[in-house]
Every structure is written in structure tokens, then in C-alpha cells.
Design a protein around this motif. Structure first.
Motif, PDB file in Angstrom:
ATOM      1  N   LEU A  79     -81.079  58.512 -19.375  1.00  0.00           N
ATOM      2  CA  LEU A  79     -81.911  59.693 -19.592  1.00  0.00           C
ATOM      3  C   LEU A  79     -82.838  59.949 -18.399  1.00  0.00           C
ATOM      4  CD1 LEU A  79     -82.896  59.232 -23.356  1.00  0.00           C
ATOM      5  CD2 LEU A  79     -81.256  60.859 -22.410  1.00  0.00           C
ATOM      6  N   SER A  80     -83.477  58.900 -17.923  1.00  0.00           N
ATOM      7  CA  SER A  80     -84.387  59.064 -16.789  1.00  0.00           C
ATOM      8  C   SER A  80     -83.637  59.428 -15.519  1.00  0.00           C
ATOM      9  CB  SER A  80     -85.208  57.788 -16.578  1.00  0.00           C
ATOM     10  OG  SER A  80     -84.373  56.685 -16.275  1.00  0.00           O
ATOM     11  N   MET A  81     -82.443  58.880 -15.329  1.00  0.00           N
ATOM     12  CA  MET A  81     -81.638  59.234 -14.167  1.00  0.00           C
ATOM     13  C   MET A  81     -81.259  60.711 -14.208  1.00  0.00           C
ATOM     14  SD  MET A  81     -81.109  56.819 -11.938  1.00  0.00           S
ATOM     15  CE  MET A  81     -79.614  57.389 -11.121  1.00  0.00           C
ATOM     16  N   ASP A 154     -89.114  60.706  -7.456  1.00  0.00           N
ATOM     17  CA  ASP A 154     -89.778  60.379  -6.187  1.00  0.00           C
ATOM     18  C   ASP A 154     -88.831  59.644  -5.234  1.00  0.00           C
ATOM     19  OD1 ASP A 154     -92.073  61.547  -7.107  1.00  0.00           O
ATOM     20  OD2 ASP A 154     -93.008  59.672  -7.748  1.00  0.00           O
ATOM     21  N   SER A 155     -88.021  58.729  -5.773  1.00  0.00           N
ATOM     22  CA  SER A 155     -87.085  57.982  -4.934  1.00  0.00           C
ATOM     23  C   SER A 155     -86.059  58.919  -4.301  1.00  0.00           C
ATOM     24  CB  SER A 155     -86.369  56.911  -5.761  1.00  0.00           C
ATOM     25  OG  SER A 155     -87.282  55.971  -6.283  1.00  0.00           O
ATOM     26  N   LEU A 156     -85.573  59.891  -5.073  1.00  0.00           N
ATOM     27  CA  LEU A 156     -84.597  60.843  -4.545  1.00  0.00           C
ATOM     28  C   LEU A 156     -85.232  61.781  -3.523  1.00  0.00           C
ATOM     29  CD1 LEU A 156     -82.688  61.791  -7.831  1.00  0.00           C
ATOM     30  CD2 LEU A 156     -81.908  60.271  -6.019  1.00  0.00           C
ATOM     31  N   VAL A 181     -74.204  59.701  -1.827  1.00  0.00           N
ATOM     32  CA  VAL A 181     -75.068  59.602  -0.650  1.00  0.00           C
ATOM     33  C   VAL A 181     -76.532  59.428  -1.035  1.00  0.00           C
ATOM     34  CG1 VAL A 181     -75.830  60.736   1.477  1.00  0.00           C
ATOM     35  CG2 VAL A 181     -73.461  60.987   0.710  1.00  0.00           C
ATOM     36  N   VAL A 182     -77.059  60.389  -1.794  1.00  0.00           N
ATOM     37  CA  VAL A 182     -78.496  60.404  -2.083  1.00  0.00           C
ATOM     38  C   VAL A 182     -78.903  59.239  -2.990  1.00  0.00           C
ATOM     39  CG1 VAL A 182     -80.397  61.762  -3.022  1.00  0.00           C
ATOM     40  CG2 VAL A 182     -78.547  62.905  -1.791  1.00  0.00           C
ATOM     41  N   ILE A 183     -78.169  59.060  -4.082  1.00  0.00           N
ATOM     42  CA  ILE A 183     -78.514  57.978  -5.012  1.00  0.00           C
ATOM     43  C   ILE A 183     -78.363  56.617  -4.344  1.00  0.00           C
ATOM     44  CG2 ILE A 183     -77.822  56.812  -7.149  1.00  0.00           C
ATOM     45  CD1 ILE A 183     -77.262  59.477  -8.388  1.00  0.00           C
TER      46      ILE A 183
END
Length: 294
Positions: A79-81, A154-156, A181-183
């Protein structure tokens, strides 16, 4: 000259404040460990708790805490992802996005006891799950979802835009760019946030008092029926966690060695929370070096 003196004074004040914070934290940790470590033994960690006589352990409560943590992460991480990816990669400025962010902020500001009462009314009573692991896991998902979503977002967002441009330039779709790529680039930060959230989930008590229950029935370790209330893998049984056990021992006071059990349990709980916090930083650093060749 006057500016230099002000700079030194401000620096000294900041160092003093930081020292006070460290001293308070160190004193709290040392106090709990000094009181609790002498009472920790293998029989204490694996034994059954007792309600009326001395010598009880925390084996079932410790297992319940880890099992509830796993179930909560299974529910909350996807869910958070999903929410974090949407907010970081797809959400456009507008009333819908603002409404989603407002909901996240409101959820993050709710006290855990309020989330527990909400979980009791919805999951325990309305959905008729009763006092159970699934009720506690769903309540903890509501409690931790805002923090975990913000961490993913924030990480992304910290991934440089050139990474996205490079993926699109290679001819892969936007979704494939995000996934491959991004994850991958943001994974160290995401994992760090998940592990830190795990420590918060592991030490939560107020929300679980009203949802997971305050009893730890004996478990039949040969029973693998997920619907049985004596099965260790059942999510429909009551599950008193370690944090709830500490509260219950101190509030009821029905066992003669309540102080010893409480001190030992608090030390065990603190040790695992410290492991989660230090482990998160080590794991995040390792993944960053592994994935970025830094």
C-alpha cells in the motif's frame, strides 16, 4: 569580532542542546538495560507467561510480536509503495493530490490510542474479526501508512531526473522506468524506512490493546491450520505482544515478580528496537554501495 563571538556562542548553544539530547537518550537506555538485563535468560525468553505465580517468561509474547510485525508489513508495504509511487511519479498538482496529502498528514497526526479505538470499532466489531492478529495488523497499517508512504515518496523524489530521462531515452515505458530504474535507485532509502517502521510497529502497544487483545493463549506448534485459534500461524487468534504484556503486567500487578518481568521485558523490547534502528542504517548503507557502486 562581534560576529565571531555570536557565531561561537550560537555554536556552543547548539552543541549543548545536542549533548543534552544524547545524555537523556543514553540515560534512558542505560536505565532500562541495567534494570532488565540481569533478569533475561533463555528460560525467560522462551517460557510461558504466568498470571498468578512468579517465574513466567515471554516466549509467546515475543513470537506474537514478530508474527504481527510480518503480517503488518505484508499489508502495509504494498500500500505504501503504491501510494508513494503515485505521489512521486504520477500525481499532478491539483485538488485530488492536495486532498490525498491532507489525508496523509491527518493520519500521521492521530494518536495511536485513537487508531486503536478506530480499529476496535471497524475491524473488531464491524468486520467481526474479533480481537485477533489481523485486526491488530490492519490497525497498525492505518497507523504507519502515512510515515511509510512519505518515506517511499521522498526516496523516489531524491532520484535524479536524469535517471528517468535515461530510461525513457532507451525506449522503455514510463512504468518500466519507474520499476527498473527509479525504484532500484531509491531502494536503499525505502528499505531503511521499512526497517525503521518495523521498530515502531514492534514497540506499539496502545493500538493493539483494543485490536489484537490482551491474552496469549497457549499455541500448538504441530497445528498448522490457519483457522485454528491454537495455531501459531493463525491470524484470527488473540495475540498479546511484548509491549502489551509490559503494560498488562504493570497495570494488573497480579504476579509477585511483576517488577522483574516488566524490567526484563522492557530490556528485550528495547534491544530489538535498537537492532531495528541500527540495522536499518547499516542495511541502507550496504544497499547503497551495492546498487550504486559508491
Amino acid at each position: 569580532m562581534h560576529a565571531k563571538k555570536l557565531d561561537k556562542l550560537a555554536t556552543g548553544i547548539l552543541y549543548t542542546i545536542a549533548g543534552i539530547i544524547v545524555a537523556i537518550l543514553a540515560s534512558l537506555i542505560l536505565y532500562i538495560l541495567v534494570r532488565g538485563l540481569p533478569h533475561i535468560s533463555w528460560s525467560f525468553l522462551t517460557g510461558k507467561s504466568s498470571s498468578y505465580q512468579a517465574g513466567g517468561g515471554i516466549g509467546i509474547q515475543l513470537y506474537n510480536s514478530f508474527f504481527l510485525l510480518v503480517i503488518t508489513l505484508i499489508i502495509s508495504v504494498p500500500l505504501s509503495m503504491g501510494a508513494g509511487i503515485y505521489l512521486a511519479e504520477y500525481a499532478k498538482k491539483g485538488p485530488v493530490t492536495n486532498f490525498v496529502r491532507t489525508c496523509i498528514e491527518i493520519l500521521s497526526s492521530l494518536p495511536s490510542v485513537v487508531v486503536g479505538l478506530f480499529g476496535y470499532l471497524i475491524f473488531v466489531v464491524q468486520f467481526e474479526y474479533g480481537f485477533s492478529i489481523i485486526s491488530g495488523a490492519l490497525a497498525l497499517t492505518v497507523f504507519n501508512l502515512p510515515q511509510m508512504t512519505r518515506n517511499v515518496e521522498d526516496s523516489l523524489k531524491h532520484v535524479h531526473h536524469t535517471q528517468r530521462e535515461a530510461g525513457l531515452a532507451l525506449g522503455i515505458s514510463r512504468w518500466e522506468t519507474v520499476v527498473h530504474v527509479v525504484i532500484s535507485e531509491a531502494l536503499p532509502g525505502i528499505v531503511t524506512g521499512v526497517v525503521l517502521a518495523s521498530g515502531r510497529i514492534f514497540g506499539e502497544a496502545a493500538a493493539l490493546i483494543y485490536t489484537a487483545g490482551q491474552s496469549a493463549p497457549a499455541l500448538d506448534w504441530s497445528n498448522w491450520n490457519i483457522l485454528s485459534v491454537t495455531s501459531p500461524i493463525s491470524i484470527f487468534r488473540q495475540a498479546e505482544t511484548l509491549a502489551v504484556h509490559i503494560w498488562k503486567v504493570n497495570s494488573e500487578g497480579t504476579i509477585p515478580d511483576a517488577t522483574i518481568v516488566s524490567a526484563g521485558s522492557a530490556a528485550v523490547l528495547l534491544i530489538f528496537i535498537l537492532i531495528f534502528n541500527f540495522g536499518a542504517r547499516k542495511l541502507g548503507s550496504y544497499l547503497h554501495k551495492k546498487l550504486t557502486a559508491a
